[in-house]
Structures are given as structure tokens and as C-alpha cells.
Design a protein around this motif. Structure first.
Motif, PDB file in Angstrom:
ATOM      1  N   ASN A  98       0.824  -1.213   0.000  1.00  0.00           N
ATOM      2  CA  ASN A  98       0.000   0.000   0.000  1.00  0.00           C
ATOM      3  C   ASN A  98       0.859   1.265   0.000  1.00  0.00           C
ATOM      4  N   ALA A 154     -11.720   5.509   5.769  1.00  0.00           N
ATOM      5  CA  ALA A 154     -10.261   5.519   5.872  1.00  0.00           C
ATOM      6  C   ALA A 154      -9.841   6.726   6.708  1.00  0.00           C
ATOM      7  N   ARG A 184     -10.327   2.008   8.317  1.00  0.00           N
ATOM      8  CA  ARG A 184      -9.134   1.488   7.661  1.00  0.00           C
ATOM      9  C   ARG A 184      -8.040   2.555   7.700  1.00  0.00           C
ATOM     10  N   ARG A 185      -6.786   2.105   7.814  1.00  0.00           N
ATOM     11  CA  ARG A 185      -5.651   3.026   7.707  1.00  0.00           C
ATOM     12  C   ARG A 185      -4.558   2.336   6.915  1.00  0.00           C
ATOM     13  N   THR A 186      -4.387   2.724   5.673  1.00  0.00           N
ATOM     14  CA  THR A 186      -3.367   2.100   4.826  1.00  0.00           C
ATOM     15  C   THR A 186      -2.003   2.757   4.997  1.00  0.00           C
ATOM     16  N   ASP A 192      -5.617   6.145  -0.216  1.00  0.00           N
ATOM     17  CA  ASP A 192      -6.873   6.295   0.530  1.00  0.00           C
ATOM     18  C   ASP A 192      -7.860   7.167  -0.233  1.00  0.00           C
ATOM     19  N   TYR A 195      -9.149   5.400  -3.216  1.00  0.00           N
ATOM     20  CA  TYR A 195     -10.152   4.404  -2.828  1.00  0.00           C
ATOM     21  C   TYR A 195     -11.511   5.043  -2.552  1.00  0.00           C
ATOM     22  N   TYR A 204     -13.072   9.508   3.875  1.00  0.00           N
ATOM     23  CA  TYR A 204     -11.698   9.606   4.362  1.00  0.00           C
ATOM     24  C   TYR A 204     -11.545  10.891   5.134  1.00  0.00           C
ATOM     25  N   TYR A 206      -8.451  13.121   7.541  1.00  0.00           N
ATOM     26  CA  TYR A 206      -7.032  13.136   7.886  1.00  0.00           C
ATOM     27  C   TYR A 206      -6.699  14.459   8.567  1.00  0.00           C
TER      28      TYR A 206
END
Length: 259
Positions: A98, A154, A184-186, A192, A195, A204, A206
Motif C-alpha cells: 500500500n 479511511a 481502515r488506515r493504509t 486512501d 479508494y 476519508y 485526515y
């Protein structure tokens, strides 16, 4: 295909070949902590050089901004390429697939073309302003979720922002309550957001981003029917962002706006 998009895709594919080669080496060699910075810098410098060479060959008059090489000034001041050679270097070093390469093209300070490439997964996410977003040539649309119930979100944050992270965790807890959602955290900002554009995750958010971290993903999300705001619902260049379809974004804002 837009000619500049074609060049961006050619550049990330060439860089991706180098990443795959180094990925195979990393997977068989034990890396000592003191050597990590030297290895990552060396890989990034090589990646940027490959991408710069592809762009300059076709457009020597354009400006280019990179992490390792800095600014490369061209005669056309209105056009700028921004390169992120390896988003989530820690995943690369741990052989987690990822991570991504991203290229953004802006004209007169407006993002026109974006490419995010996951070389190990062989996925190219691309967008041209006004022409939609694609994954390996197939049209993308954001999730069609109408509220937060049952969604997957995410998340991301900078470990260095300890004080802000505490507030961020409070916001996550507020969303998590009563909504039957999953997180989720890639580790890769670019992936992200790609996606979100692909509907693989429903939203998402952040804390602690810079505009160049998410400019490619922003165009992908918008061209796939999504929106991006800060934590107050404003369309600004804030360090804290939310990306989702309009329904999910509104639901997130209602949960966190006053925290």
C-alpha cells in the motif's frame, strides 16, 4: 487520451518498474535502522529523476516541483507538475504493497490532471478535470452510501501532532458511536483518496496534511462525484480534510463539527 495525462502515466509506469525492482531487494535484505534514511532518499532521488526525465523530454518549458530535487523552473510559469515519488515509504520498507507514486499537473493554479499509481498492485488511478476519474481505464464513481451506517472510513494522522491527535481521536470516537461503521488506515494518503473515488471506502478524513499531499486525490474524488472540505465544512486548503460523497460528508460533519 489527454497528451499530458499520457506523459504522466508513462512517467509513473517507468518509476513503478524501478520501485518493483527495489521492492524485491528490500524483501530479501534486512535493513538496519541507521541505513533506512539513506536507502529511502536514494530510492526517491532515482524515482524523481526518472519522472523528471520523462516530463522534460516532452515539456522542457514546464515547471516541476519535487521532494528531493526541489523546484525546476521552466519558461512557462502557468504550468506546474508536482511529484510525490513514494507515498508511504514505511509500507515500502516493510513490503506492504500500500504505497503509491503521484503526479499532479496544475495550470494557472488549478489542478487539471492527476495520476496515482500503486505499482505492486498495478493500479493506475487518473483524472482529467471535467472528464471524470478512471482506474486502469474504467470509469470511477464514489460510494452511494446515504448515511454513516455500515460504512467503511479511511483515516490518517501525523504521529508528531500529539495535541491535535487527541482531539482527532475524540472525533473518531464520536463518529464510531451508534453508526456500525469500520475504519481502515493504509498509510498512503494518495491511495486512501483514490479508494474514496473508487467506492472502496465510503469516506476519508485526515489531520495534518499539506495541499501537495492530497492534490492528486482531490481531483480524483471530485471527478468521481465526491466532495472535499475541512472539518468545518469549508472548501479551503486546510491541513485537516474530509473526502466523501455528499451524503456521507454531511453525516461526518454533523458528528464532528462542534468537537
Amino acid at each position: 487520451m489527454h497528451p499530458m495525462l499520457n506523459i504522466a502515466i508513462r512517467a509513473v509506469r517507468r518509476a513503478g518498474n524501478l520501485i518493483v525492482k527495489n521492492y524485491e531487494i528490500v524483501s530479501t535484505v534486512k535493513i538496519n535502522q541507521p541505513n533506512i534514511k539513506n536507502i529511502t532518499n536514494s530510492v526517491k532521488i532515482e524515482l524523481e529523476k526518472l519522472i523528471i526525465d520523462v516530463i522534460r523530454k516532452s515539456y522542457p518549458e514546464h515547471n516541476i516541483i519535487t521532494e528531493m530535487h526541489g523546484k525546476i523552473i521552466g519558461s512557462n510559469k502557468d504550468i506546474k507538475w508536482t511529484i510525490d515519488p513514494l507515498d508511504c515509504i514505511s509500507n515500502f520498507l516493510k513490503c506492504l504493497p500500500n504505497f503509491s507514486i503521484s503526479i499532479t499537473l496544475t495550470m494557472k493554479n488549478r489542478t487539471e490532471i492527476a495520476v496515482i499509481y500503486a505499482p505492486i498492485l498495478n493500479e493506475i488511478f487518473s483524472a482529467v478535470r471535467g472528464q471524470g476519474a478512471q482506474l486502469n481505464g474504467y470509469r470511477l464513481r464514489c460510494s452511494n452510501a446515504v448515511d454513516l451506517k455500515g460504512t467503511i472510513l479511511a483515516i490518517g494522522y501525523l504521529l508528531s501532532l500529539q495535541q491535535d491527535n487527541q482531539k482527532y481521536i475524540t472525533k473518531i470516537n464520536q463518529i464510531f458511536k451508534h453508526n456500525y461503521i469500520d475504519f481502515r488506515r493504509t498509510g498512503s494518503v494518495g491511495l486512501d483518496m483514490a479508494y474514496v473515488a473508487a467506492g472502496r471506502v465510503d469516506g476519508y478524513f485526515y489531520i495534518g496534511l499539506k495541499p501537495w499531499n492530497f492534490s492528486a486525490g482531490e481531483l480524483l474524488v471530485r471527478e468521481s462525484g465526491g466532495l472535499i472540505t475541512d472539518f468545518n465544512g469549508n472548501h479551503t486548503n486546510s491541513n485537516n480534510i474530509i473526502a466523501a460523497n455528499p451524503h456521507v460528508l454531511k453525516s461526518i460533519l454533523l458528528k464532528i463539527r462542534n468537537i
